[in-house]
Design a protein around this motif. Structure first.
Motif, mmCIF file in Angstrom:
data_model
loop_
_atom_site.group_PDB
_atom_site.id
_atom_site.type_symbol
_atom_site.label_atom_id
_atom_site.label_comp_id
_atom_site.label_asym_id
_atom_site.label_seq_id
_atom_site.Cartn_x
_atom_site.Cartn_y
_atom_site.Cartn_z
ATOM 1 N N GLY A 21 0.789 -1.230 0.000
ATOM 2 C CA GLY A 21 0.000 0.000 0.000
ATOM 3 C C GLY A 21 0.820 1.279 0.000
ATOM 4 N N ASN A 25 1.182 4.182 -3.038
ATOM 5 C CA ASN A 25 0.886 5.608 -2.893
ATOM 6 C C ASN A 25 2.101 6.467 -3.252
ATOM 7 O OD1 ASN A 25 -1.116 7.441 -2.491
ATOM 8 N ND2 ASN A 25 -1.208 7.219 -0.276
ATOM 9 N N ARG A 37 -5.414 10.045 -0.394
ATOM 10 C CA ARG A 37 -5.698 9.973 1.043
ATOM 11 C C ARG A 37 -5.995 8.517 1.396
ATOM 12 N NH1 ARG A 37 -7.147 15.494 2.339
ATOM 13 N NH2 ARG A 37 -5.258 16.527 1.670
ATOM 14 N N PRO A 38 -5.751 8.123 2.674
ATOM 15 C CA PRO A 38 -5.905 6.708 3.043
ATOM 16 C C PRO A 38 -7.280 6.121 2.699
ATOM 17 C CG PRO A 38 -4.891 7.945 4.822
ATOM 18 C CD PRO A 38 -5.279 8.952 3.786
ATOM 19 N N GLY A 39 -8.350 6.882 2.959
ATOM 20 C CA GLY A 39 -9.693 6.358 2.682
ATOM 21 C C GLY A 39 -9.888 6.037 1.213
ATOM 22 N N SER A 40 -9.350 6.889 0.341
ATOM 23 C CA SER A 40 -9.501 6.670 -1.102
ATOM 24 C C SER A 40 -8.643 5.496 -1.559
ATOM 25 C CB SER A 40 -9.089 7.929 -1.873
ATOM 26 O OG SER A 40 -9.754 9.045 -1.376
ATOM 27 N N LEU A 41 -7.385 5.446 -1.076
ATOM 28 C CA LEU A 41 -6.461 4.403 -1.520
ATOM 29 C C LEU A 41 -6.948 3.014 -1.114
ATOM 30 C CD1 LEU A 41 -3.788 3.381 -2.679
ATOM 31 C CD2 LEU A 41 -2.735 3.835 -0.470
ATOM 32 N N TYR A 42 -7.296 2.845 0.168
ATOM 33 C CA TYR A 42 -7.638 1.501 0.619
ATOM 34 C C TYR A 42 -9.055 1.106 0.217
ATOM 35 C CZ TYR A 42 -3.105 1.642 2.591
ATOM 36 O OH TYR A 42 -1.739 1.730 2.685
ATOM 37 N N GLY A 43 -9.917 2.093 -0.009
ATOM 38 C CA GLY A 43 -11.227 1.800 -0.597
ATOM 39 C C GLY A 43 -11.046 1.271 -2.010
ATOM 40 N N LEU A 45 -8.323 -0.178 -3.228
ATOM 41 C CA LEU A 45 -7.696 -1.506 -3.172
ATOM 42 C C LEU A 45 -8.736 -2.590 -2.853
ATOM 43 C CD1 LEU A 45 -4.358 -0.654 -1.320
ATOM 44 C CD2 LEU A 45 -4.565 -1.597 -3.614
ATOM 45 N N ALA A 46 -9.627 -2.302 -1.904
ATOM 46 C CA ALA A 46 -10.650 -3.286 -1.530
ATOM 47 C C ALA A 46 -11.580 -3.561 -2.707
ATOM 48 C CB ALA A 46 -11.451 -2.775 -0.329
ATOM 49 N N ARG A 47 -11.985 -2.504 -3.388
ATOM 50 C CA ARG A 47 -12.914 -2.666 -4.516
ATOM 51 C C ARG A 47 -12.255 -3.426 -5.669
ATOM 52 N NH1 ARG A 47 -18.067 -0.056 -6.543
ATOM 53 N NH2 ARG A 47 -18.560 -0.906 -4.548
#
Lengths: 100, 251
Positions: A21, A25, A37-43, A45-47
């Protein structure tokens, strides 16, 4: 994936090879000048993982989870980039030559 | 406690297990300007359970069922706090509680269904007893105090103390109920994806009906701020449950 910047940026970076991760970034920052931003990046990745476009590439015991792009992900990224290239070409043609 | 540790706890368990340490690193490096985005990202992921990487078999179903029971608990406590209102049934207007039917149907569909075998039932009873015994004892103690007779007209500090104890017991009982569903999910079979989807649709329908009912009451009495707040809360809950339910169909 269509029209989702964060997901496409992640796929573009992962097309170069598996990364975790933070490295993803950092590569996005090198590419665009700013980090996700963390919320966008890991969202994203999950999707992407739920859609089968990326997959874990290391064992679960690793401290940092490395992911890689799948064949489906490569196909989807290629289709998206080709479409963007067509749009970019059409837009540049419509704008005409750049002013001197 | 660091902000990143708090923010990570907002994420669904599967995301925490897969990406928790990476998210914490990013939040620590980015500082306060990333907090809002991190919290919003967590909220979005709760609305899309099909995006959760299932690190343990049945984890998504277990977490969704627990979250659904948590919604039910919060709704029950909120209605208890609001007191008698447009959503409370009375003998003259039984239809005013019709919204409860789809919600109860949804909760019944979402709870784990135990296999009819003695060992499984035995384990389930043991888990239930272990989980619900502390709030049960608290509640029994409260009932005992309330029926002592010597506290019929308590002085102000004692009344406040009793009131605090009452609400602490109710909240504690609600939390333990959610814990029970989460623990039961490890003992018995969790509902399938289609069944959970149906459960969420039922609960969303019930919440939407309650929101409309509450809105009608708030429209009649515009001065009631509590009714307006309740309408907003119910409508938001209904939308969130509906989005999560639609998303589960994809799984």
């Amino acid at each position: 994936m269509r029209s989702n910047d964060a997901q496409m940026l992640v796929l573009t970076v992962l097309a170069q090879g598996p990364q975790h991760g933070y490295a993803i970034n950092t590569a996005i920052e090198a590419l665009t000048g700013s980090r996700l931003r963390p919320g966008s990046l890991y969202g994203a990745l999950a999707r992407l993982e739920s859609h089968g476009l990326i997959e874990p590439s290391s064992s679960d015991t690793d401290e940092r989870r490395t992911v890689r792009i799948t064949d489906t992900g490569r196909t989807a990224l290629r289709a998206e980039l080709e479409q963007m290239a067509r749009v970019a070409q059409a837009g540049l043609r419509a704008l005409g030559p750049a002013p001197a | 406690m660091r902000a990143s540790a708090v923010l990570i706890r907002l994420y669904p368990p599967a995301i925490r297990e897969r990406w928790g340490s990476d998210i914490a690193d990013e939040v620590d490096r980015a500082g306060p300007r990333s907090w809002f985005n991190t919290a919003v990202g967590a909220g979005k992921l709760w609305l899309h359970p099909s995006d959760w990487p299932e690190t343990v078999a049945g984890q998504t179903s277990r977490v969704v069922a627990t979250a659904l029971v948590a919604v039910g608990v919060v709704l029950t406590l909120s209605l208890r706090a609001a007191g008698a209102g447009p959503l409370t049934a009375n003998i003259d207007h039984p239809a005013s509680s019709a919204w409860l039917i789809p919600i109860l149907t949804g909760v019944v569909l979402a709870v784990p269904s135990p296999a009819l075998s003695v060992p499984v039932l035995g384990r389930l009873v043991a888990v239930a007893a272990r989980t619900l015994a502390p709030p049960g004892l608290l509640f029994a103690a409260l009932c005992l105090v309330a029926n002592l007779g010597s506290l019929d007209s308590p002085v102000c500090p004692v009344r406040v103390l009793l009131l605090v104890c009452y609400w602490v017991t109710l909240c504690f009982g609600g939390i333990r109920l959610c814990v029970l569903v989460a623990r039961a999910g490890r003992v018995v079979a969790m509902p399938s994806g289609p069944r959970l989807h149906l459960a969420l649709m039922f609960v969303a329908t019930g919440l939407a009906v309650a929101a409309v009912q509450s809105f009608a009451a708030a429209f009649r009495e515009p001065s009631e701020v509590g009714l307006a707040l309740m309408t907003c809360g119910l409508a938001t809950s209904a939308t969130a449950v509906l989005i999560a339910g639609m998303d589960l169909r994809r799984r």
